[in-house]
Design an enzyme around this catalytic site. Sequence first.
Site, PDB file in Angstrom:
ATOM      1  N   LYS A   1       0.831  -1.211   0.000  1.00 23.15           N
ATOM      2  CA  LYS A   1       0.000   0.000   0.000  1.00 23.15           C
ATOM      3  C   LYS A   1       0.868   1.266   0.000  1.00 23.15           C
ATOM      4  O   LYS A   1       0.522   2.271  -0.635  1.00 23.15           O
ATOM      5  CB  LYS A   1      -0.935   0.005   1.210  1.00 23.15           C
ATOM      6  CG  LYS A   1      -2.020  -1.050   1.180  1.00 23.15           C
ATOM      7  CD  LYS A   1      -2.976  -0.840   0.021  1.00 23.15           C
ATOM      8  CE  LYS A   1      -4.108  -1.846   0.053  1.00 23.15           C
ATOM      9  NZ  LYS A   1      -5.023  -1.696  -1.114  1.00 23.15           N
TER      10      LYS A   1
ATOM     11  N   LYS B   1      -6.825 -13.379 -12.721  1.00 24.43           N
ATOM     12  CA  LYS B   1      -8.113 -13.607 -12.085  1.00 24.43           C
ATOM     13  C   LYS B   1      -9.041 -12.404 -12.229  1.00 24.43           C
ATOM     14  O   LYS B   1      -8.601 -11.269 -12.452  1.00 24.43           O
ATOM     15  CB  LYS B   1      -7.928 -13.941 -10.607  1.00 24.43           C
ATOM     16  CG  LYS B   1      -7.443 -12.790  -9.740  1.00 24.43           C
ATOM     17  CD  LYS B   1      -7.355 -13.227  -8.279  1.00 24.43           C
ATOM     18  CE  LYS B   1      -6.955 -12.051  -7.389  1.00 24.43           C
ATOM     19  NZ  LYS B   1      -6.919 -12.442  -5.957  1.00 24.43           N
TER      20      LYS B   1
ATOM     21  N   LYS C   1     -12.111  -6.497  -9.421  1.00 24.10           N
ATOM     22  CA  LYS C   1     -12.676  -5.153  -9.599  1.00 24.10           C
ATOM     23  C   LYS C   1     -11.582  -4.117  -9.856  1.00 24.10           C
ATOM     24  O   LYS C   1     -11.796  -3.139 -10.551  1.00 24.10           O
ATOM     25  CB  LYS C   1     -13.492  -4.764  -8.364  1.00 24.10           C
ATOM     26  CG  LYS C   1     -14.796  -5.521  -8.208  1.00 24.10           C
ATOM     27  CD  LYS C   1     -15.644  -4.934  -7.104  1.00 24.10           C
ATOM     28  CE  LYS C   1     -15.175  -5.344  -5.734  1.00 24.10           C
ATOM     29  NZ  LYS C   1     -15.608  -6.679  -5.332  1.00 24.10           N
TER      30      LYS C   1
END
Length: 356
Positions: A136, A219, A222
Amino acid sequence: MPVIEFKITNYKIKECGFFINFGPMKETVVSGIRPTGKLHLGNYFGAVTNFVKMQYDYNCYFFIADLHSLTTHPTSQDLHQYVKHVLVEYLACGLNPEETTIYVQSDVPEVAELYLYLNMNAYMGELERSTSFKDKVRSQPDNVNAGLLTYPTLMAADILLHRATKVPVGKDQAQHLEMTRTFGNRFNRLYQADFFPEAVAFNYSQNLVKVPGLDGKGKMSKSSGEGNCIYLSDSPEIIRKKMAKAVSDGGPTEENQAKPEAIQNLFDLMKIVSSPDTLEHFDGLYNKMAIRYGDFKKQLAEDMITFNTPIRERIDEISKDTSYLRQVAKHGALKARESAQNTLREVRQLIGFKSF
């Protein structure tokens, strides 16, 4: 004189210091999903179908992790809509609020209390070494907030709050689960109590279905964009448009050649939603260099629509029943808080919080 039969299972009665066990207690399973949008086929086959099976064999707590989602600062309107999407789609997919506990994380304030206690015994060094935190920091350097740093302790609070022994997680969450065990064991040592159990990774099926996306690269996700996913709520028209744009190639150049990733992904999708005969038919055409991708993707789209329609119709129906959704959320919160309060009552005693 009539004969009265008693069937007692899954209970323990404490009498004069002895336990009489009338049957095995169900193990507790905890899992949550962040409300970042609508659920797609990857969520359905990768997690929700297993949840539906688990609810009958385990004491399950499935929550919507709206507190976790605050690290990305969603607007209040978006957050509420995303939570509603997940709740509706959980129910539409077959989760039964009478069989399992479905709740919204923020409806259980005990989560935040346990999160606070665990943070007091979590160390900066171990939190900073978390792989997800380092990822992150690299991906969103302008939003490195404390919630990202302490994400593992909030996840641990979710699990330890119900003293779960099984957690359905993928490999990407394995480190967080290990940290949950670390925090639970550290609490046990600090307060000299065998209180929190060690939760282990758990999947109902040994062969988990991995659902590829439509971009030909991996895969369904979103984060890769709307066009990469087939959502459970997608209309037939949307599904046809997405499948028409799904990545393919120029076709095979020799018989029985290995399929490149993008093409194998489409065949993997067909394996999930189509009949074996349909899959065999198109596989044969590919091996003979006679496949027409337009026909192939049209068939795949229609099979996806056939699969999706019952779920989409239930989504439409349930989403309109605000009273039912309110009832389910309230019922789930009450059940979750009963478990949470039992845990926190003992945690406070072990820590030494006592009333005068």
